[in-house]
Design an enzyme around this catalytic site. Structure first.
Site, short mmCIF file in Angstrom:
data_model
loop_
_atom_site.label_atom_id
_atom_site.label_comp_id
_atom_site.label_asym_id
_atom_site.label_seq_id
_atom_site.Cartn_x
_atom_site.Cartn_y
_atom_site.Cartn_z
N TYR A 29 0.85 -1.21 0.00
CA TYR A 29 0.00 0.00 0.00
C TYR A 29 0.88 1.25 0.00
O TYR A 29 0.65 2.20 -0.75
CB TYR A 29 -0.92 -0.02 1.22
CG TYR A 29 -1.68 1.27 1.44
CD1 TYR A 29 -2.69 1.66 0.56
CD2 TYR A 29 -1.38 2.10 2.51
CE1 TYR A 29 -3.38 2.86 0.75
CE2 TYR A 29 -2.06 3.29 2.71
CZ TYR A 29 -3.06 3.67 1.83
OH TYR A 29 -3.73 4.85 2.03
N PRO A 88 -0.02 13.56 5.85
CA PRO A 88 -1.11 12.64 6.20
C PRO A 88 -0.97 11.35 5.39
O PRO A 88 -0.79 11.40 4.18
CB PRO A 88 -2.36 13.41 5.76
CG PRO A 88 -1.89 14.38 4.71
CD PRO A 88 -0.48 14.71 5.06
N SER A 104 -4.39 11.94 8.96
CA SER A 104 -5.27 11.69 7.81
C SER A 104 -6.70 11.40 8.27
O SER A 104 -6.91 10.78 9.32
CB SER A 104 -4.72 10.48 7.04
OG SER A 104 -5.67 9.99 6.14
N TYR A 138 -10.67 14.79 3.85
CA TYR A 138 -11.20 14.39 2.54
C TYR A 138 -12.63 14.89 2.47
O TYR A 138 -13.39 14.70 3.43
CB TYR A 138 -11.20 12.86 2.40
CG TYR A 138 -9.88 12.31 1.95
CD1 TYR A 138 -9.28 12.77 0.78
CD2 TYR A 138 -9.23 11.33 2.68
CE1 TYR A 138 -8.06 12.27 0.36
CE2 TYR A 138 -8.02 10.82 2.26
CZ TYR A 138 -7.44 11.29 1.10
OH TYR A 138 -6.25 10.80 0.68
N THR A 167 -7.42 17.98 1.15
CA THR A 167 -6.83 17.29 0.00
C THR A 167 -7.75 17.43 -1.20
O THR A 167 -8.93 17.11 -1.12
CB THR A 167 -6.59 15.80 0.31
OG1 THR A 167 -5.66 15.71 1.40
CG2 THR A 167 -6.03 15.06 -0.89
N LYS A 222 -3.98 20.95 -0.37
CA LYS A 222 -2.98 19.95 -0.78
C LYS A 222 -3.40 19.29 -2.09
O LYS A 222 -4.56 18.92 -2.25
CB LYS A 222 -2.86 18.89 0.33
CG LYS A 222 -1.94 17.73 0.03
CD LYS A 222 -1.78 16.86 1.27
CE LYS A 222 -0.91 15.65 1.01
NZ LYS A 222 -1.60 14.63 0.22
N SER A 237 1.73 18.93 -4.95
CA SER A 237 1.70 17.49 -4.67
C SER A 237 0.94 16.76 -5.76
O SER A 237 -0.03 17.28 -6.32
CB SER A 237 0.98 17.28 -3.32
OG SER A 237 0.77 15.92 -3.06
N HIS A 262 0.10 13.58 -4.79
CA HIS A 262 -0.33 12.51 -3.89
C HIS A 262 0.67 11.33 -3.91
O HIS A 262 0.29 10.16 -3.95
CB HIS A 262 -1.73 12.03 -4.28
CG HIS A 262 -2.56 11.62 -3.11
ND1 HIS A 262 -3.55 12.40 -2.56
CD2 HIS A 262 -2.54 10.50 -2.36
CE1 HIS A 262 -4.11 11.77 -1.55
NE2 HIS A 262 -3.51 10.62 -1.40
N ILE A 272 10.56 12.91 -1.28
CA ILE A 272 11.62 13.32 -0.35
C ILE A 272 12.06 12.11 0.49
O ILE A 272 11.28 11.54 1.24
CB ILE A 272 11.14 14.47 0.55
CG1 ILE A 272 10.94 15.70 -0.32
CG2 ILE A 272 12.13 14.73 1.69
CD1 ILE A 272 10.58 16.95 0.41
N ARG A 273 13.32 11.74 0.31
CA ARG A 273 13.88 10.60 1.05
C ARG A 273 15.17 10.98 1.77
O ARG A 273 15.85 10.10 2.28
CB ARG A 273 14.20 9.44 0.09
CG ARG A 273 13.06 9.00 -0.80
CD ARG A 273 11.98 8.20 -0.05
NE ARG A 273 10.96 7.78 -0.98
CZ ARG A 273 9.85 8.49 -1.25
NH1 ARG A 273 9.62 9.63 -0.62
NH2 ARG A 273 8.97 8.06 -2.13
C1 GLV Z 1 -4.94 7.79 0.35
O1 GLV Z 1 -4.70 8.89 0.68
C2 GLV Z 1 -4.11 7.00 -0.50
O2 GLV Z 1 -3.32 7.57 -1.25
O3 GLV Z 1 -4.22 5.78 -0.42
#
Ligand code: GLV
Length: 394
Positions: free
Chosen positions: A26, A79, A108, A131, A157, A253, A275, A277, A311-312
């Site tokens: 995920y 988040p 989140s 959300y 978001t 965002k 972003s 996401h 960013i790592r």
């Molecule tokens: C939720 O924010 C996702 O990207 O899974």
């Protein structure tokens, strides 16, 4: 002997061993071909740093401010949905690590620990990510709960009203708590520490939702509810109304276009987050770091521009700040730490990044993060701008 952690990749390796496949996947996914997800990271590598010497480096500071709040470095925790599945009570542990380090934590909507759980276990105010869903009563109550918990910013978001498909989640049957199938059971049995933690906590469901949203009393109805509930009619008027209802600082965002950045400015947001996401939504969009300078040039003198995606390391943070961001967010980088070592792992991730940022800044010949700018970078020609927005090939 505890493992020696020298960089975020060390935490990633431990994380991969310690957390069930379903949750690892995920975190480690982008949508469809994962092009944008990959380029968020690899585009950072294209930017190089200018080495400067014989500059007094004593008394350095990476302290800064994000939306008026003092931060130990311009890095917040992003988040991340299902954080409490990566490690038992994950959101509480990450929020505690952020508080101790002096950086903001963002909770989140799709967290496992609830707003109240996090508030009860921390003292620093955190940010709440919203959300926008169809059930307006539920949204109103979420906003009121975040106000009651003392959250000092609402992060709305905008880029996930419809979910981008991540193939692995479908194949794994991602759910919280995980569905028990022969494959998931066999995999979870190899993750002993994770399982012990989960057995000892009651927080295994989406804590902000279960028992708060009508018709969602058990986890099995949740995934379909989520798909049905995210509001595809979200528009700028609705964002204006949410901002009014909240009455405090608002961060928008998911901005990846200068025109949208101007809209965000017009609705009076306090900051935007450049972003995509984490490459989990529009596959084929440009990386955040590529889009950053155009957006900074468009609105950066009127609104605070933040960024996330890829960013790592502290070097990445420095590059983003030098390109004009006033703040950055880490998502996967702190999740690796959390899955690897719980709260101590999040602390370690933050320490690694702060140290890298500080030393990189020094080797660039800068003592104060506020003085870092494009003069510290070597950006390849055409890095951000050789695209025709109308789709013509010139
Ligand atoms: C939720 O924010 C996702 O990207 O899974």
């Amino acid at each position: 002997m505890p493992p020696v952690i020298t960089d975020i990749e060390d935490l990633h390796r431990l994380y991969r061993r310690r957390v069930p496949r379903m949750f690892y996947d995920y975190c480690q996914s982008g949508s469809w071909t994962e092009q944008t997800y990959r380029e968020n990271e690899t585009d950072f590598d294209l930017i190089r740093l200018r080495q400067r010497v014989a500059v007094d480096m004593e008394g350095r500071s990476v302290r800064s401010k994000m939306i008026g709040r003092e931060v130990a470095m311009p890095v917040a925790l992003a988040p991340v949905g299902l954080t409490g599945m990566q490690h038992a009570d994950g959101e509480i542990l990450a929020a505690k690590a952020a508080e101790a380090m002096g950086v903001p934590f963002t909770l989140s909507t799709m967290s496992i620990c609830s707003i109240e759980d996090v508030a009860r276990n921390t003292t620093a105010p955190f940010w709440f990510q919203l959300y926008v869903m169809r059930d307006e009563d539920f949204i109103d109550r979420l906003i009121e709960r975040a106000q009651a918990a003392g959250c000092d910013a609402l992060v709305i978001t905008l880029d996930l009203q419809i979910m981008g498909q991540r193939h692995k989640d479908l194949k794994n049957g991602l759910s919280a708590p995980p569905k028990l199938t022969p494959t998931s059971i066999a995999n979870m049995m190899t993750k002993v520490q994770w399982g012990l933690g989960m057995a000892q906590t009651k927080r295994r469901f989406f804590g902000n939702i279960i028992g708060h949203a009508k018709g969602v009393e058990d986890a099995s109805s949740l995934s379909s509810w989520t798909a049905e509930q995210f509001d595809p009619r979200l528009d700028w008027d609705k964002i204006r109304r949410l901002k009014e209802k909240w009455g405090g600082k608002v961060i928008l965002k998911g901005i990846l276009d200068a025109e949208d950045a101007r809209m965000a400015l017009a609705v009076g947001a306090d900051a935007i987050v450049v972003s995509n996401h984490g490459g989990r939504q529009l596959d084929g969009a440009l990386s955040s770091i590529r889009m950053l300078s155009e957006i900074v040039d468009a609105v950066g003198d009127q609104i605070e521009v933040h960024m996330d995606g890829g960013i790592r390391s502290g070097q990445d943070v420095l590059k983003a700040i030098a390109m004009g961001a006033k703040g950055t967010y880490i998502g996967r980088a702190f999740i690796y730490g959390l899955g690897a070592m719980g709260q101590a792992g999040v602390t370690r991730a933050l320490e690694v990044i702060r140290r890298e940022l500080d030393v990189t800044m020094a080797l660039c010949g800068e003592k104060d993060i506020h003085n870092v700018g494009r003069h510290n970078l070597l950006v390849p020609r055409g890095f951000s701008g050789e695209w025709d927005p109308r789709g013509r090939d010139g």
